[in-house]
Design a protein around this motif. Sequence first.
Motif, PDB file in Angstrom:
ATOM      1  N   ALA A 131      -1.940-120.071 -30.848  1.00 53.52           N
ATOM      2  CA  ALA A 131      -2.181-121.097 -29.826  1.00 53.52           C
ATOM      3  C   ALA A 131      -1.196-120.915 -28.678  1.00 53.52           C
ATOM      4  O   ALA A 131      -0.293-120.081 -28.743  1.00 53.52           O
ATOM      5  CB  ALA A 131      -2.028-122.480 -30.447  1.00 53.52           C
ATOM      6  N   TYR A 132      -1.377-121.737 -27.663  1.00 54.58           N
ATOM      7  CA  TYR A 132      -0.480-121.761 -26.507  1.00 54.58           C
ATOM      8  C   TYR A 132      -0.253-120.367 -25.930  1.00 54.58           C
ATOM      9  O   TYR A 132       0.857-119.824 -25.962  1.00 54.58           O
ATOM     10  CB  TYR A 132       0.850-122.443 -26.851  1.00 54.58           C
ATOM     11  CG  TYR A 132       0.671-123.861 -27.301  1.00 54.58           C
ATOM     12  CD1 TYR A 132       0.307-124.846 -26.387  1.00 54.58           C
ATOM     13  CD2 TYR A 132       0.823-124.207 -28.631  1.00 54.58           C
ATOM     14  CE1 TYR A 132       0.106-126.154 -26.800  1.00 54.58           C
ATOM     15  CE2 TYR A 132       0.634-125.518 -29.053  1.00 54.58           C
ATOM     16  CZ  TYR A 132       0.276-126.482 -28.127  1.00 54.58           C
ATOM     17  OH  TYR A 132       0.078-127.767 -28.531  1.00 54.58           O
ATOM     18  N   GLY A 133      -1.346-119.807 -25.416  1.00 53.84           N
ATOM     19  CA  GLY A 133      -1.240-118.493 -24.799  1.00 53.84           C
ATOM     20  C   GLY A 133      -0.912-117.403 -25.793  1.00 53.84           C
ATOM     21  O   GLY A 133      -0.268-116.413 -25.462  1.00 53.84           O
ATOM     22  N   ASN A 134      -1.348-117.601 -27.019  1.00 50.49           N
ATOM     23  CA  ASN A 134      -1.157-116.625 -28.091  1.00 50.49           C
ATOM     24  C   ASN A 134       0.325-116.402 -28.415  1.00 50.49           C
ATOM     25  O   ASN A 134       0.729-115.311 -28.792  1.00 50.49           O
ATOM     26  CB  ASN A 134      -1.843-115.303 -27.728  1.00 50.49           C
ATOM     27  CG  ASN A 134      -2.312-114.562 -28.954  1.00 50.49           C
ATOM     28  OD1 ASN A 134      -2.526-115.148 -30.001  1.00 50.49           O
ATOM     29  ND2 ASN A 134      -2.452-113.257 -28.824  1.00 50.49           N
ATOM     30  N   THR A 135       1.136-117.457 -28.264  1.00 48.94           N
ATOM     31  CA  THR A 135       2.576-117.321 -28.501  1.00 48.94           C
ATOM     32  C   THR A 135       3.070-118.112 -29.704  1.00 48.94           C
ATOM     33  O   THR A 135       4.234-117.989 -30.073  1.00 48.94           O
ATOM     34  CB  THR A 135       3.369-117.793 -27.271  1.00 48.94           C
ATOM     35  OG1 THR A 135       3.085-119.175 -27.038  1.00 48.94           O
ATOM     36  CG2 THR A 135       3.022-116.973 -26.039  1.00 48.94           C
ATOM     37  N   LEU A 136       2.222-118.928 -30.284  1.00 49.19           N
ATOM     38  CA  LEU A 136       2.679-119.823 -31.347  1.00 49.19           C
ATOM     39  C   LEU A 136       1.641-119.880 -32.463  1.00 49.19           C
ATOM     40  O   LEU A 136       0.441-119.986 -32.200  1.00 49.19           O
ATOM     41  CB  LEU A 136       2.886-121.236 -30.772  1.00 49.19           C
ATOM     42  CG  LEU A 136       3.315-122.327 -31.722  1.00 49.19           C
ATOM     43  CD1 LEU A 136       4.721-122.070 -32.239  1.00 49.19           C
ATOM     44  CD2 LEU A 136       3.260-123.675 -31.013  1.00 49.19           C
ATOM     45  N   ASP A 137       2.104-119.805 -33.707  1.00 51.44           N
ATOM     46  CA  ASP A 137       1.217-119.990 -34.850  1.00 51.44           C
ATOM     47  C   ASP A 137       1.160-121.472 -35.190  1.00 51.44           C
ATOM     48  O   ASP A 137       2.187-122.109 -35.370  1.00 51.44           O
ATOM     49  CB  ASP A 137       1.718-119.238 -36.083  1.00 51.44           C
ATOM     50  CG  ASP A 137       1.445-117.755 -36.019  1.00 51.44           C
ATOM     51  OD1 ASP A 137       0.400-117.381 -35.462  1.00 51.44           O
ATOM     52  OD2 ASP A 137       2.273-116.983 -36.524  1.00 51.44           O
ATOM     53  N   LEU A 138      -0.058-122.004 -35.259  1.00 48.58           N
ATOM     54  CA  LEU A 138      -0.280-123.362 -35.742  1.00 48.58           C
ATOM     55  C   LEU A 138      -0.996-123.258 -37.072  1.00 48.58           C
ATOM     56  O   LEU A 138      -1.851-122.390 -37.258  1.00 48.58           O
ATOM     57  CB  LEU A 138      -1.156-124.166 -34.773  1.00 48.58           C
ATOM     58  CG  LEU A 138      -0.563-124.538 -33.439  1.00 48.58           C
ATOM     59  CD1 LEU A 138      -1.600-125.295 -32.610  1.00 48.58           C
ATOM     60  CD2 LEU A 138       0.685-125.375 -33.605  1.00 48.58           C
ATOM     61  N   PHE A 139      -0.669-124.141 -37.987  1.00 47.80           N
ATOM     62  CA  PHE A 139      -1.344-124.152 -39.275  1.00 47.80           C
ATOM     63  C   PHE A 139      -2.264-125.371 -39.303  1.00 47.80           C
ATOM     64  O   PHE A 139      -1.802-126.507 -39.253  1.00 47.80           O
ATOM     65  CB  PHE A 139      -0.314-124.203 -40.406  1.00 47.80           C
ATOM     66  CG  PHE A 139       0.466-122.919 -40.496  1.00 47.80           C
ATOM     67  CD1 PHE A 139       0.001-121.872 -41.275  1.00 47.80           C
ATOM     68  CD2 PHE A 139       1.620-122.748 -39.756  1.00 47.80           C
ATOM     69  CE1 PHE A 139       0.697-120.674 -41.332  1.00 47.80           C
ATOM     70  CE2 PHE A 139       2.328-121.555 -39.807  1.00 47.80           C
ATOM     71  CZ  PHE A 139       1.859-120.524 -40.602  1.00 47.80           C
ATOM     72  N   LEU A 140      -3.571-125.119 -39.325  1.00 48.99           N
ATOM     73  CA  LEU A 140      -4.570-126.168 -39.234  1.00 48.99           C
ATOM     74  C   LEU A 140      -5.406-126.206 -40.520  1.00 48.99           C
ATOM     75  O   LEU A 140      -5.641-125.181 -41.154  1.00 48.99           O
ATOM     76  CB  LEU A 140      -5.484-125.933 -38.037  1.00 48.99           C
ATOM     77  CG  LEU A 140      -4.777-125.917 -36.671  1.00 48.99           C
ATOM     78  CD1 LEU A 140      -5.769-125.552 -35.582  1.00 48.99           C
ATOM     79  CD2 LEU A 140      -4.136-127.264 -36.387  1.00 48.99           C
ATOM     80  N   PRO A 141      -5.895-127.403 -40.879  1.00 49.01           N
ATOM     81  CA  PRO A 141      -6.732-127.527 -42.076  1.00 49.01           C
ATOM     82  C   PRO A 141      -7.993-126.665 -41.950  1.00 49.01           C
ATOM     83  O   PRO A 141      -8.651-126.653 -40.915  1.00 49.01           O
ATOM     84  CB  PRO A 141      -7.086-129.013 -42.112  1.00 49.01           C
ATOM     85  CG  PRO A 141      -6.061-129.690 -41.272  1.00 49.01           C
ATOM     86  CD  PRO A 141      -5.671-128.700 -40.228  1.00 49.01           C
ATOM     87  N   THR A 142      -8.325-125.970 -43.036  1.00 49.26           N
ATOM     88  CA  THR A 142      -9.495-125.091 -42.996  1.00 49.26           C
ATOM     89  C   THR A 142     -10.791-125.860 -42.778  1.00 49.26           C
ATOM     90  O   THR A 142     -11.721-125.341 -42.175  1.00 49.26           O
ATOM     91  CB  THR A 142      -9.607-124.253 -44.288  1.00 49.26           C
ATOM     92  OG1 THR A 142      -9.637-125.139 -45.411  1.00 49.26           O
ATOM     93  CG2 THR A 142      -8.440-123.285 -44.413  1.00 49.26           C
ATOM     94  N   THR A 143     -10.859-127.093 -43.247  1.00 47.31           N
ATOM     95  CA  THR A 143     -12.074-127.902 -43.034  1.00 47.31           C
ATOM     96  C   THR A 143     -12.316-128.119 -41.543  1.00 47.31           C
ATOM     97  O   THR A 143     -13.454-128.096 -41.096  1.00 47.31           O
ATOM     98  CB  THR A 143     -11.961-129.246 -43.764  1.00 47.31           C
ATOM     99  OG1 THR A 143     -11.780-128.992 -45.158  1.00 47.31           O
ATOM    100  CG2 THR A 143     -13.205-130.091 -43.561  1.00 47.31           C
ATOM    101  N   ILE A 144     -11.266-128.327 -40.777  1.00 47.10           N
ATOM    102  CA  ILE A 144     -11.393-128.501 -39.327  1.00 47.10           C
ATOM    103  C   ILE A 144     -11.833-127.199 -38.690  1.00 47.10           C
ATOM    104  O   ILE A 144     -12.676-127.177 -37.797  1.00 47.10           O
ATOM    105  CB  ILE A 144     -10.070-128.996 -38.710  1.00 47.10           C
ATOM    106  CG1 ILE A 144      -9.661-130.348 -39.272  1.00 47.10           C
ATOM    107  CG2 ILE A 144     -10.134-129.005 -37.198  1.00 47.10           C
ATOM    108  CD1 ILE A 144     -10.555-131.492 -38.872  1.00 47.10           C
ATOM    109  N   LEU A 145     -11.234-126.102 -39.117  1.00 50.97           N
ATOM    110  CA  LEU A 145     -11.574-124.801 -38.525  1.00 50.97           C
ATOM    111  C   LEU A 145     -12.978-124.379 -38.917  1.00 50.97           C
ATOM    112  O   LEU A 145     -13.671-123.732 -38.170  1.00 50.97           O
ATOM    113  CB  LEU A 145     -10.554-123.739 -38.962  1.00 50.97           C
ATOM    114  CG  LEU A 145      -9.127-124.005 -38.470  1.00 50.97           C
ATOM    115  CD1 LEU A 145      -8.170-123.018 -39.121  1.00 50.97           C
ATOM    116  CD2 LEU A 145      -9.056-123.906 -36.956  1.00 50.97           C
TER     117      LEU A 145
END
Length: 145
Positions: A131-145
């Motif tokens: 995220a954020y211009g491909n500079t940061l890893d975010l960990f998001l729930p797989t159900t949302i993705l």
Amino acid sequence: MNQTIRGMEKSSVAIIKASSYETELLSLLEEGMREVWPEAPASVKNKVVLLKPNLVEFEQNTCINTDPRLVLACRELFLKLGAKLVLIAEGPGHRRDTWDLADQAGYRKMIPDFDNRFVDLNLDDVRSVRAYGNTLDLFLPTTIL
């Protein structure tokens, strides 16, 4: 109609007044949907839809959470439009026992087969996304993705 302002897309919104939660919410939601998303039936058909209500805390005499009657009407609308499955997901940060909260707020009683359609996002598996211009890893729930 969506418009662009400074490169950002502006979302369409319908404001439809309901006199109470006892009103025929499904027909009001259909009216709003026709106004802002006329292509919804084609867009939703055979898809999985995830409803993410505001389920934060429970106090008997306050309006903190999205009323379960509205969530139920939204679920009915998307099923009527041809969705394959409508899930409900929440992961409150303040009150961590999401199932108890859903029970106290009336979700489990009011929404048919709630326990098989609900995902506690606080307990869901997560996946890393850039995220954020491909500079940061975010960990998001797989159900949302």
